[in-house]
Design a protein around this motif. Structure first.
Motif, PDB file in Angstrom:
ATOM      1  N   ILE A  65      50.043  16.718  55.156  1.00 12.59           N
ATOM      2  CA  ILE A  65      50.270  15.370  55.676  1.00 12.59           C
ATOM      3  C   ILE A  65      50.359  15.337  57.193  1.00 12.59           C
ATOM      4  O   ILE A  65      50.435  14.273  57.788  1.00 12.59           O
ATOM      5  N   ASN A  66      50.331  16.515  57.816  1.00 16.23           N
ATOM      6  CA  ASN A  66      50.438  16.615  59.269  1.00 16.23           C
ATOM      7  C   ASN A  66      49.678  17.871  59.694  1.00 16.23           C
ATOM      8  O   ASN A  66      50.056  18.975  59.336  1.00 16.23           O
ATOM      9  N   ARG A  67      48.615  17.676  60.448  1.00 16.62           N
ATOM     10  CA  ARG A  67      47.761  18.822  60.787  1.00 16.62           C
ATOM     11  C   ARG A  67      48.496  19.881  61.592  1.00 16.62           C
ATOM     12  O   ARG A  67      48.049  21.025  61.666  1.00 16.62           O
ATOM     13  N   GLY A  68      49.603  19.519  62.202  1.00 22.37           N
ATOM     14  CA  GLY A  68      50.392  20.504  62.931  1.00 22.37           C
ATOM     15  C   GLY A  68      51.517  21.085  62.103  1.00 22.37           C
ATOM     16  O   GLY A  68      52.356  21.825  62.620  1.00 22.37           O
ATOM     17  N   GLY A  69      51.544  20.752  60.809  1.00 20.14           N
ATOM     18  CA  GLY A  69      52.637  21.171  59.956  1.00 20.14           C
ATOM     19  C   GLY A  69      52.489  22.578  59.428  1.00 20.14           C
ATOM     20  O   GLY A  69      51.422  23.190  59.460  1.00 20.14           O
ATOM     21  N   ALA A  70      53.590  23.087  58.883  1.00 19.46           N
ATOM     22  CA  ALA A  70      53.605  24.432  58.313  1.00 19.46           C
ATOM     23  C   ALA A  70      52.717  24.481  57.069  1.00 19.46           C
ATOM     24  O   ALA A  70      52.615  23.511  56.316  1.00 19.46           O
ATOM     25  N   THR A  71      52.096  25.636  56.865  1.00 23.37           N
ATOM     26  CA  THR A  71      51.152  25.796  55.749  1.00 23.37           C
ATOM     27  C   THR A  71      51.778  26.459  54.534  1.00 23.37           C
ATOM     28  O   THR A  71      51.108  26.656  53.524  1.00 23.37           O
ATOM     29  N   THR A  72      53.054  26.795  54.618  1.00 22.40           N
ATOM     30  CA  THR A  72      53.730  27.450  53.494  1.00 22.40           C
ATOM     31  C   THR A  72      53.917  26.464  52.344  1.00 22.40           C
ATOM     32  O   THR A  72      54.442  25.361  52.545  1.00 22.40           O
ATOM     33  N   PRO A  73      53.516  26.838  51.112  1.00 21.70           N
ATOM     34  CA  PRO A  73      53.702  25.935  49.964  1.00 21.70           C
ATOM     35  C   PRO A  73      55.185  25.684  49.683  1.00 21.70           C
ATOM     36  O   PRO A  73      56.013  26.590  49.820  1.00 21.70           O
ATOM     37  N   ILE A  74      55.492  24.452  49.312  1.00 19.04           N
ATOM     38  CA  ILE A  74      56.850  24.050  48.954  1.00 19.04           C
ATOM     39  C   ILE A  74      56.794  23.398  47.581  1.00 19.04           C
ATOM     40  O   ILE A  74      55.884  22.609  47.306  1.00 19.04           O
ATOM     41  N   ALA A  75      57.748  23.699  46.720  1.00 24.69           N
ATOM     42  CA  ALA A  75      57.797  23.095  45.391  1.00 24.69           C
ATOM     43  C   ALA A  75      59.099  22.313  45.221  1.00 24.69           C
ATOM     44  O   ALA A  75      60.166  22.791  45.587  1.00 24.69           O
ATOM     45  N   ARG A  76      58.984  21.108  44.677  1.00 21.63           N
ATOM     46  CA  ARG A  76      60.145  20.294  44.347  1.00 21.63           C
ATOM     47  C   ARG A  76      59.912  19.627  43.000  1.00 21.63           C
ATOM     48  O   ARG A  76      58.767  19.315  42.636  1.00 21.63           O
ATOM     49  N   LYS A  77      60.994  19.385  42.280  1.00 25.03           N
ATOM     50  CA  LYS A  77      60.890  18.739  40.970  1.00 25.03           C
ATOM     51  C   LYS A  77      61.262  17.267  41.093  1.00 25.03           C
ATOM     52  O   LYS A  77      62.186  16.900  41.819  1.00 25.03           O
ATOM     53  N   TYR A  78      60.536  16.461  40.352  1.00 24.98           N
ATOM     54  CA  TYR A  78      60.687  15.003  40.422  1.00 24.98           C
ATOM     55  C   TYR A  78      60.882  14.410  39.044  1.00 24.98           C
ATOM     56  O   TYR A  78      60.344  14.903  38.049  1.00 24.98           O
ATOM     57  N   LEU A  79      61.649  13.329  39.004  1.00 33.32           N
ATOM     58  CA  LEU A  79      61.758  12.509  37.808  1.00 33.32           C
ATOM     59  C   LEU A  79      61.250  11.122  38.187  1.00 33.32           C
ATOM     60  O   LEU A  79      61.798  10.484  39.090  1.00 33.32           O
ATOM     61  N   THR A  80      60.189  10.708  37.499  1.00 34.92           N
ATOM     62  CA  THR A  80      59.485   9.483  37.869  1.00 34.92           C
ATOM     63  C   THR A  80      59.473   8.500  36.715  1.00 34.92           C
ATOM     64  O   THR A  80      59.278   8.892  35.562  1.00 34.92           O
TER      65      THR A  80
END
Length: 815
Positions: free
Chosen positions: A647-662
């Protein structure tokens, strides 16, 4: 505080004419000495403003922070390797293709990074407790770096490339800070060189007109550059220019960038920006006011009081327990974790809390120049925010500079200051299509878009997928729970088509769809609402970004709930259309309980379910959701992986995982008249949610159509209606589009609030089929009021009210 200057000093530093100098009665040598003293005093004051004061370098948290600063500076000194196109090997400013804008932006940003690193080294040199205080090798490295950047890239013969900001604000601010800190070690010839470079990139004409990139927060930043250029180079004219050029920032505006009378703050013409550019403006003004206070150049424009008033009117409404709401942070929401290190060596981490803390520090600094009463109130506000920010304690915020940390520590330690509690109430900001709602234990905000306010802002490769953040996003936070909902890697991991509260087509959108800098706005005018200060009727006529989607959305903000209605949902995109009831970030573990109508659902991911006839749902530790009359809702629990660089070309490239309830309502691929209805109950228990669902008389949905939406809550004496086309709803009849709220009180009185969100009605008649014996308070826009068995209110021209509510108080008659 610096003592007021004498008349002699005033004449000397402001005159610039032989007459002024000769009339001072000083000999030439004395005049020169007086001038040197004046600039030396300002340099000393600026050193204090950027290094901090009033803290012990041997006490925590300052001891550790100073040691870390020293370690970073040592590493920067040891890795400095001047080369033709770089000062450090990892940052090149030699742009191989200046015609490629995006790449040029990166190279120009590296110029700023170079000066930022020198600034870090200079602070370590000047600050006590860094282990490098007064270090000769560090000093030599700083001077070498300054000379290198001047010779190679930031000089008077260099053509600008990339981002204008780098050359006019970013680089010169850091450069001039270093010049102040290292002033006694810089030869006068070198100071002259650096000032000449600043003059080249930031000429006086940069503040010659209040347009383009010289407005709002940018103007304040430019004035900071000019003022410090004057301080470093001994130019009274530059300082005077900077002080005077602040004046266009102060007055209320009616379009474009700046502060509005309703508390809105806009930057980039169409973007609500209280929490990002607004923070820069507030902090910059605080520093400049403090620098010039007591000098010949003190900012005396009476309209600066507007800025002081805005602390409580514009900024405080968007700060909740230390965080600043994302709905007014623009593209800054995508800056969670940078790919590169900050100048102090740490990864640049930003979220709603870390954006809130500098605002708090700025409020403390600004208070030093405000009235005693304002200063006392603001320190109380800040102390409350400090104490209640359990998620990200401000005094432990490593991204907050030492100066800001010292200011907040001073407030926290001040026994004479009593912490101010979060207020309750509702605030509408029609000039930036935003609303905030605060109740005991929680707060919420609504983000919308209209013909004046953009869907979202992208630019510089940032916020590439914020497409639907203005499509009726409903944020909410608890006081001691769910306070990190949007802080914990929410933006890179959430499904951008399922933001809480929005109605959106799942038509695939390209990154940065709609154009940079808030270029895209929907062709709609009915966005706004009416409020009595505690409750509200809020509405948005929604048109989708690059979509055929149309919808009418309403929020009725009440004491313990927000009732959400949608109607007239149509779309021919050929993609699914959904309204997202909720999308909670459950963190990395995500085992929060979830139940529907009393039946528990699995606590492990992933799963999906269609909840047919659901009447209520509850998310453990968060809150409840009621579906009046039952609804078919889809729910899923999933783990989502993303990267800040997505979402930001200058952002970190490390994958992040989060759980969601939708939870979401699926309107199908070609809805012709889709609807939804639900009530959000933040912080409610499962038992409270179930009880509300079972209480069939609590809520009456009076209308939920493409023409009108309205509800009544008899136990609260509340009636709220959004008339999209006028007409009759319950006991109310409106002759034209408007928003209405009625609050009947137990003492036999009522308050009626009416607004014209479209800013187009030259006349409006509202009839309430309720006995009213007298009108006790009325606005100037009300031209006629007929009481009796019913109440007939006739308004004159409302088109100039800017969507503001018109409040009428009445005494009720016998039914």
């Amino acid at each position: 505080m610096h003592a007021p200057w004498s008349r002699r000093a005033f004449l000397l530093t402001t005159g610039g004419s032989a007459l002024a100098l000769s009339s001072s009665g000083l000999l030439p040598a004395e005049e020169a000495a007086a001038a040197d003293d004046a600039y030396a005093a300002l340099r000393a004051k600026w050193r204090t403003l950027i290094l901090g004061e009033g803290f012990s370098p041997t006490a925590e948290p300052f001891k550790s922070r100073l040691a870390a600063l020293g370690a970073t500076a040592r590493e920067l000194r040891d890795t400095m390797a001047p080369a033709p196109g770089s000062l450090w090997p990892d940052i090149s400013y030699a742009d191989p293709d200046p015609d490629t804008d995006q790449e040029s932006y990166g190279y120009s940003a590296n110029v700023v990074t170079g000066y930022s690193r020198l600034n870090t080294m200079a602070r370590a040199y000047c600050q006590p407790g860094t282990g490098l205080t007064g270090d000769a090798d560090l000093r030599a490295g700083i001077l070498t770096g300054l000379d290198h950047l001047y010779t190679r890239v930031y000089h008077e013969d260099q053509a600008r490339f990339g981002n204008w900001y780098s050359w006019q604000i970013g680089a010169p601010q850091h450069l001039l800070d270093v010049c102040v800190l290292m002033y006694d070690h810089l030869p006068s010839a070198r100071l002259a060189d650096y000032c000449r470079a600043v003059d080249h990139f930031v000429p006086d004409s940069a503040v010659g007109s209040y347009t383009g990139t010289s407005t709002g927060a940018n103007r304040v930043d430019l004035c900071r550059v000019l003022a410090l250029r004057g301080v470093v180079g001994g130019s009274a004219a530059k300082i005077a220019l900077a002080a005077g050029a602040l004046s266009p920032v102060f007055p209320y505006v009616t379009s474009g960038d700046g502060l509005y009378t309703d508390g809105s703050f806009i930057q980039h013409t169409t973007v609500p920006y209280t929490g990002s550019y607004g923070s820069v403006l507030l902090g910059g003004l605080g520093m400049l006011f403090a620098l010039l206070r007591g000098s010949a150049w003190e900012v005396t424009d009476a309209k600066k009081q507007i800025v002081f008033d805005a602390v409580e009117k514009a900024w405080a409404p968007f700060i909740y327990n230390g965080l600043v709401m994302d709905g007014v942070a623009g593209r800054a929401i995508s800056r969670g974790l940078s790919a590169s290190a900050a100048s102090d060596g740490t990864k640049i981490q930003a979220d709603d809390h870390r954006r809130g803390h500098p605002v708090m520090s700025a409020v403390v600094l600004l208070g030093q120049g405000a009235s005693a009463a304002e200063n006392a109130r603001w320190r109380g506000l800040v102390k409350g925010w400090i104490r209640r920010d359990y998620y990200s304690p401000p005094l432990g915020d490593s991204s907050l500079d030492l100066t800001g940390l010292a200011r907040l520590q001073d407030v926290a330690d001040d026994a004479s200051v009593s912490a101010v509690a979060e207020p309750t109430g509702h605030r509408l900001f029609p000039d930036m299509a935003r609303a905030t709602h605060r109740r005991p234990g929680w707060a919420a905000s609504i983000s919308m878009a209209d013909s004046r306010i953009t869907y979202y802002e992208t630019g510089n490769g940032e916020n590439l997928r914020g497409w639907h953040t203005g499509s009726g996003m409903l944020y909410w936070w608890g006081d001691t729970y769910a306070n990190g909902q949007y802080s914990d890697a929410f933006w890179p991991t959430v499904d951008p088509y399922r933001l809480p509260g929005i109605t959106a087509s799942r038509k695939t959108l390209a990154d940065a769809a709609g154009g940079d800098w808030g270029a895209s706005m929907p062709d709609v005018k009915w966005v706004g609402g009416a409020s009595d200060g505690q409750r509200a009727s809020v509405g948005q006529y929604l048109k989708g970004l690059q979509s055929t989607l149309r919808a009418k959305k309403s929020w009725f903000c009440l004491d313990d709930a927000i009732v959400c209605l949608g109607a007239g949902i149509v779309c021919t995109d050929g993609a699914a259309v959904e309204t997202t009831v909720e999308n909670r970030n459950l963190g990395p573990a995500g085992t929060t309980s979830f139940q529907v109508d009393g039946a528990a659902k699995p606590t492990t991911a992933p799963w999906t379910a269609t909840l047919t006839g659901a009447r209520w749902a509850h998310i453990g530790g968060h809150g409840g959701y009621v579906f009046p009359g039952g609804a078919t809702v889809k729910a899923l629990r999933e783990e989502r992986t993303g990267r800040w660089s997505d979402i930001n070309r200058g952002g970190a490239t490390t994958p992040i995982a989060r759980k969601y309830l939708t939870m979401y309502v699926d309107h199908g691929t070609a809805p012709t008249n889709g609807t939804y209805a639900y009530a959000l109950m933040p912080g409610a228990s499962a038992a409270q949610t179930a009880a509300r669902s079972a209480d069939a008389g609590w809520l009456q949905i009076l209308a939920n159509t493409d023409a009108q939406q309205g509800v009544s809550v008899p136990s609260l004496g509340f009636t709220g209606v959004n008339f999209w086309f006028g007409g009759t709803v319950g006991k109310l009849t409106a002759s034209a589009p408007c928003s209405v709220l009625i609050s009947e009180k137990s003492d036999g009185t009522a308050v009626i609030c009416v607004s014209d969100p479209m800013r187009a009605q030259t006349s409006l008649t509202l009839t309430w089929q309720r006995a009213v014996s007298a009108v006790t308070a009325r606005p100037a826009t009300l031209t006629s009021a007929v009481t009796g068995a019913s109440l007939k209110l006739v308004f004159g021209n409302l088109s100039g009210t800017r969507g503001a509510g018109q409040r009428i108080s009445v005494k009720l008659g016998s039914s």
